[in-house]
Design an enzyme around this catalytic site. Structure first.
Site, short mmCIF file in Angstrom:
data_model
loop_
_atom_site.label_atom_id
_atom_site.label_comp_id
_atom_site.label_asym_id
_atom_site.label_seq_id
_atom_site.Cartn_x
_atom_site.Cartn_y
_atom_site.Cartn_z
N ASP A 293 11.33 17.68 29.70
CA ASP A 293 11.93 17.38 28.40
C ASP A 293 13.07 16.39 28.57
O ASP A 293 14.08 16.70 29.19
CB ASP A 293 12.43 18.71 27.80
CG ASP A 293 13.11 18.51 26.46
OD1 ASP A 293 12.93 17.43 25.85
OD2 ASP A 293 13.82 19.44 26.02
N ASN B 109 14.83 14.82 26.02
CA ASN B 109 15.86 14.77 24.96
C ASN B 109 16.37 16.16 24.56
O ASN B 109 16.98 16.32 23.52
CB ASN B 109 15.33 14.01 23.74
CG ASN B 109 14.13 14.70 23.13
OD1 ASN B 109 13.59 15.65 23.71
ND2 ASN B 109 13.71 14.27 21.95
N ASP C 125 15.15 18.89 23.36
CA ASP C 125 14.76 19.67 22.18
C ASP C 125 13.88 20.86 22.58
O ASP C 125 13.33 21.55 21.73
CB ASP C 125 14.05 18.79 21.14
CG ASP C 125 12.75 18.22 21.66
OD1 ASP C 125 12.44 18.40 22.87
OD2 ASP C 125 12.01 17.59 20.87
N ASP D 232 8.02 15.73 26.91
CA ASP D 232 7.68 14.52 26.16
C ASP D 232 7.29 13.38 27.10
O ASP D 232 7.40 13.51 28.32
CB ASP D 232 8.86 14.12 25.26
CG ASP D 232 10.19 14.22 26.00
OD1 ASP D 232 10.28 13.63 27.09
OD2 ASP D 232 11.11 14.92 25.51
N ASP E 122 -6.80 12.94 26.77
CA ASP E 122 -7.66 14.04 26.35
C ASP E 122 -8.39 13.61 25.08
O ASP E 122 -7.76 13.16 24.12
CB ASP E 122 -6.79 15.28 26.07
CG ASP E 122 -7.48 16.57 26.46
OD1 ASP E 122 -8.59 16.79 25.96
OD2 ASP E 122 -6.90 17.34 27.25
N ASP F 26 -12.83 17.17 25.74
CA ASP F 26 -12.60 18.56 25.36
C ASP F 26 -13.81 19.22 24.70
O ASP F 26 -14.41 18.64 23.79
CB ASP F 26 -11.43 18.58 24.36
CG ASP F 26 -11.00 19.97 23.99
OD1 ASP F 26 -10.45 20.65 24.87
OD2 ASP F 26 -11.20 20.37 22.83
N GLU G 169 -15.36 18.56 29.85
CA GLU G 169 -15.15 20.01 29.89
C GLU G 169 -16.48 20.63 29.48
O GLU G 169 -16.71 20.94 28.31
CB GLU G 169 -14.03 20.43 28.92
CG GLU G 169 -13.64 21.89 29.16
CD GLU G 169 -12.91 22.55 28.00
OE1 GLU G 169 -12.31 23.60 28.23
OE2 GLU G 169 -12.97 22.04 26.87
N HIS H 150 -4.76 24.49 31.93
CA HIS H 150 -3.93 25.05 30.86
C HIS H 150 -4.62 26.16 30.08
O HIS H 150 -4.01 26.73 29.18
CB HIS H 150 -3.54 23.92 29.91
CG HIS H 150 -4.73 23.37 29.17
ND1 HIS H 150 -5.74 22.68 29.81
CD2 HIS H 150 -5.09 23.45 27.88
CE1 HIS H 150 -6.66 22.37 28.92
NE2 HIS H 150 -6.29 22.82 27.74
N ASP H 151 -5.88 26.45 30.38
CA ASP H 151 -6.61 27.53 29.71
C ASP H 151 -6.78 28.75 30.60
O ASP H 151 -7.45 29.71 30.22
CB ASP H 151 -8.02 27.06 29.32
CG ASP H 151 -8.01 26.03 28.21
OD1 ASP H 151 -7.06 26.00 27.41
OD2 ASP H 151 -8.98 25.24 28.14
#
Ligand code: TEU
Ligand code: CA
Length: 558
Positions: A21, A23, A25, A29, A98, A201, A258, A330-331
């Site tokens: 990150d 910035n 928040d 990013d 992706d 995907d 995928e 990530h799954d």
């Protein structure tokens, strides 16, 4: 098999929300990615696949796209993306995006227009059916995230639309040539911009078996998994060949699908020399022990199962093409927590698992944090979980009668959020990921497991992966390690996973003792050199090795 520019490369998956990150928040990013390119370059990475950062309401963390041509403000701007392209090119790295085109977001203008005028042009971009309260639905397919695939079309009481994932992810109707044209235009727009390719995907879902029909129920809810329907659907290759001919092939782009539920014998048409993708992920290990009922009935994977699945995939792919090899994404839960028997997760076993996976034939992908040896989170409360799929599985477990404590334990083991916690860059507050509040909790291990404590530190997990990468990319071993066949060695010997990468003039033996107890192994020939070893010593008597628990070695044979 024709040689390709990406065969001797290595890839890395970035999940942007949790990477870095810039910035503060609390959300990773694109400028944050740019700040870490040197880190990736140092590791040896050539290709980065970035999970979606397009405009999105983030109902499924960006896999619900409301504008394919723009960057979501939380992730940065198009200028930031152009900088990323320039900065990667400068470092001789490639960016793979992706491609999420089975569905878009319900906030995409196509869907909004479809709601306004279901009989108009954009109504035909989706699967919209007439339906009246009390009538049966057109089919009993269950969405991947729970519940029926049908929901009322916003603004209507007599029309429904199809979504095989979340209700905020309406499926695009690929039978409509105008949809396909719009998709190809968008792909070419990004390729012309300079991206090297795409990870594609959920792509096998684009071909439905029509007309809609009921299938035998596989749970008490009376529904049937959508994946079962896909086994019956014919003709996805017609769409995908068209897509490849119109987009990837003219650009010589890299594509990795995928792909689940491919038909037996479909591999040549997918990843062969004239296939529609460059590569596809090998999910044989990730689907081990998955059940129709849900996560609460899923058993742990044994080392023997893991070995068989890997060898099965290597055999299937043979000389047809390159699979893309992973231990996690990530799954998935973290690979080291999923494949190493409970209680045995330690530096040696993590290095063994990474090494066994990395030396297989195919394109190796590292998922962010894997190179640091990140483990599952061990969630203490369901409120710590954000992922829609996990929340659904939690409910499924409760409905099946599990106590909230048991249900939490189950989903904690398999949750996608295990892999989605922010990357710990150092041991400062929030692991240096952000000075704000991270959107998802940090893994509580971040004080011990973080990048700063590993980069340049001898014996660390990071340095281990760096060494694996350097070995795989060493041109001196290309014959065996890139193009060599994978020949299982002593596959019957329990909890020993060994294979020979056999090139035309070179043989490399990869060995992992996949258990806590020592075991001995007879060598197939004489050893020329020890290329890697996750322990300090290797003991050999005559032609027999005495392997310590979770010892992993790579040997060049004479
Ligand atoms: O995943 C597709 C997929 O098949 C999922 O159902 C997967 O099995 C599931 O995540 C397990 O819980 C892709 C993306 O990788 C995933 O992140 C998205 O949620 C999904 O498509 C929808 O776009
Ligand atoms: Ca940010």
């Amino acid at each position: 098999m024709k040689k390709q520019w990406w065969h001797n490369k290595v890839a890395y998956q970035i999940y942007p929300k949790s990477f870095n990150d810039s910035n503060d928040d609390g959300i990773g990013d694109i400028p944050g990615i740019i700040q870490k390119l040197d880190y990736l370059k140092d590791l040896g990475i050539d290709i980065i696949w970035i999970s979606p950062f397009y405009c999105s309401p983030l109902a499924d963390q960006g896999y619900d796209i409301s504008d394919y041509y723009n960057i979501d403000p939380v992730f940065g701007t198009m200028d930031d993306f152009d900088d990323l392209l320039a900065e990667t090119a400068r470092r001789d790295m490639h960016v793979v995006l992706d491609l999420v085109v089975n569905h878009c977001s319900d906030e995409h203008e196509w869907f909004k227009k479809a709601c306004q005028d279901p009989d108009g042009r954009y109504g035909k971009y989706f699967y919209i059916e007439d339906w009246h309260e009390g009538e049966p639905l057109p089919c009993n397919w269950r969405s991947y995230f729970g519940g029926p695939v049908w929901d009322l079309l916003p603004g209507h009481t007599d029309k429904i639309y199809l979504h095989v994932f979340h209700k905020k992810q309406p499926d695009l109707n690929w039978e409509n040539p105008e949809v396909r044209e719009d998709v190809y235009k968008m792909i070419n727009w990004w390729l012309d911009k300079g991206v090297s390719g795409f990870r594609i995907d959920a792509i096998m879902n684009i071909k439905k078996k029509l007309p809609f029909y009921n299938m035998p129920a596989d749970r008490e809810d009376g529904m049937c998994a959508t994946s079962k329907m896909l086994e019956e659907a014919e003709g996805v290759d017609i769409f995908l060949n068209e897509m490849a001919d119109r987009t990837f092939k003219p650009h010589n782009a890299f594509s990795v699908g995928e792909v689940f539920n491919e038909k037996p014998d479909a591999l040549p048409s997918i990843i062969g020399d004239d296939g529609y993708f460059s590569s596809m992920f090998d999910f044989a290990e990730t689907i081990l022990n998955k059940t129709d009922e849900g996560w609460y009935t899923q058993q742990p994977v044994t080392p023997e199962q893991y070995k068989e699945a890997c060898f099965g995939s290597q055999k299937r792919a043979g000389n047809i093409g390159f699979l893309s090899n992973i231990i996690e994404n990530h799954d998935e839960p973290r690979g080291v927590s999923h494949y190493i028997p409970e209680g045995d997760c330690c530096d040696a076993s993590k290095k063994m698992l990474g090494g066994l996976n990395y030396m297989l034939r195919g394109l190796p992908f590292i998922y962010q944090g894997q190179e640091l040896g990140m483990e599952n989170v061990n969630f203490q409360d369901i409120s710590q979980i954000n992922d829609i799929s996990t929340l659904d599985e939690y409910q499924v477990a409760l409905d099946a009668g599990l106590s909230p404590e048991k249900a939490l334990k189950v989903v904690s083991h398999f949750s996608r959020d295990n892999a989605r916690t922010p990357i710990p860059w150092d041991d400062s507050e929030n692991g240096g990921f952000t000075k704000g509040t991270p959107w998802l909790m940090m893994n509580p291990t971040f004080k011990e497991i973080n990048a700063a404590s590993q980069v340049g530190v001898e014996g660390s997990m990071f340095e281990w992966y760096k060494e694996l990468i350097a070995l795989r990319k060493n041109p001196a071993y290309e014959d065996a390690l890139i193009y060599g066949e994978t020949v299982p060695y002593l596959p019957e010997q329990k909890n020993l996973m060994a294979y020979i990468r056999k090139g035309e003039n070179q043989k490399v033996l990869v060995i992992g003792n996949f258990q806590r107890e020592p075991q001995t192994m007879v060598l197939p020939g004489t050893v020329k050199s020890v290329l890697m070893n996750n322990l300090d010593q290797l003991s050999q008597t005559g032609d027999t090795l005495q392997l310590e628990g979770y010892q992993f070695v790579i040997l060049e044979l004479n």
